[in-house]
Motif scaffolding. Sequence first.
Motif, PDB file in Angstrom:
ATOM      1  N   TYR A  82      -3.133 -21.550  10.295  1.00 10.51           N
ATOM      2  CA  TYR A  82      -4.171 -20.547  10.072  1.00 10.51           C
ATOM      3  C   TYR A  82      -5.326 -21.136   9.261  1.00 10.51           C
ATOM      4  N   GLU A  83      -4.995 -21.868   8.200  1.00 13.60           N
ATOM      5  CA  GLU A  83      -6.028 -22.458   7.357  1.00 13.60           C
ATOM      6  C   GLU A  83      -6.833 -23.506   8.121  1.00 13.60           C
ATOM      7  N   ILE A  84      -6.156 -24.286   8.950  1.00 14.70           N
ATOM      8  CA  ILE A  84      -6.848 -25.302   9.748  1.00 14.70           C
ATOM      9  C   ILE A  84      -7.767 -24.636  10.765  1.00 14.70           C
ATOM     10  N   GLN A  85      -7.300 -23.558  11.379  1.00 16.15           N
ATOM     11  CA  GLN A  85      -8.131 -22.833  12.342  1.00 16.15           C
ATOM     12  C   GLN A  85      -9.384 -22.286  11.678  1.00 16.15           C
ATOM     13  N   ARG A  86      -9.262 -21.878  10.417  1.00 13.78           N
ATOM     14  CA  ARG A  86     -10.414 -21.361   9.685  1.00 13.78           C
ATOM     15  C   ARG A  86     -11.291 -22.470   9.105  1.00 13.78           C
ATOM     16  N   ARG A 129     -14.633 -17.461   5.632  1.00 11.20           N
ATOM     17  CA  ARG A 129     -14.861 -18.502   6.632  1.00 11.20           C
ATOM     18  C   ARG A 129     -15.032 -19.849   5.956  1.00 11.20           C
ATOM     19  N   GLU A 130     -15.812 -19.872   4.878  1.00 19.86           N
ATOM     20  CA  GLU A 130     -16.024 -21.080   4.092  1.00 19.86           C
ATOM     21  C   GLU A 130     -16.741 -20.716   2.800  1.00 19.86           C
ATOM     22  N   VAL A 161     -16.047 -29.816  13.510  1.00 24.59           N
ATOM     23  CA  VAL A 161     -14.937 -30.253  12.661  1.00 24.59           C
ATOM     24  C   VAL A 161     -14.860 -31.777  12.617  1.00 24.59           C
ATOM     25  N   LEU A 162     -15.020 -32.417  13.763  1.00 22.91           N
ATOM     26  CA  LEU A 162     -14.967 -33.880  13.812  1.00 22.91           C
ATOM     27  C   LEU A 162     -16.119 -34.495  13.024  1.00 22.91           C
TER      28      LEU A 162
END
Length: 276
Positions: A93-97, A193-194, A150-151
């Motif tokens: 979940y955290e990675i998806q966000r 979101r961030e 993300v990359l």
Amino acid sequence: MNEEWVQEVDAAIKKWRQGDAVLSEQGFVYRIDPQRPLTEESLDAGSEGADLAESEVRGFVVVTQTCDIVRSCSSRPFVEVVPLVEVDEQYLYEIQRGRRPQYAFIPGVAEHRLVADLDRVMTVEKSVVAGWERQPGCDSDQEVRTLGQVLARKRVRFAFPDDFTQWTGKLQSRFREKHNKSSSEGEALKSLREIRVRAAPSWHDSEIQLMFWFIRHEEEVQFQRMGWDKLLQQWLKLIPASGRFQSVEGQVVTLEDITAKDYIESDPFDLDHLSR
């Protein structure tokens, strides 16, 4: 170079896109110092006098840009891949966000709780990829766009000054303590979101004005009758003006609320940074 092989590889590789994966047991190979091994695999390899180690992984994700993947292997024979690793539901979940920059969320393999480990990158020839069974990683333009962001973020993360990291210690501890709790604050942190912060005039000045943006998803308004305004007040109390940080302000916003100028002039304050 055999022209027939080139045509076969080019035809097979044209189906692949950035973010596509192979789901099968693979070997991730990396160079080591046999005299100073840092992993179990390098310890085993070093004991045999080797300077290459190999670890078993669940599969790979191709991270080379699509435009370079589909170019002929006669001129561009290589692609970059990263291993897939399994994580628990909370971490997924955290990675998806977007809160764990070490990893990338890959929609096409998420049902297996697999994510891309961006800390490990390996180069393979396109003929290797041509022999894999392709698992599409992204279905929509938005998923493709998000993965690209993300990359890119992995390579351009901002290094905050040491005094800022120390000064935000109480806020960091608060977030780590509350993030996974079943409380208003815990739910609010999961719904962000961030977090971004801007220093004015710059991080190098002797007197700095700080602005924090807590960017939430649009659907989240309040939690157990506690509004975002009260949560913001609690967080800002943990980072009072001190030293060269002369003033501290904050806002809870959505992406529609923050201007493009404010966004690009600020830096992400992510959980991987806070965990150090």
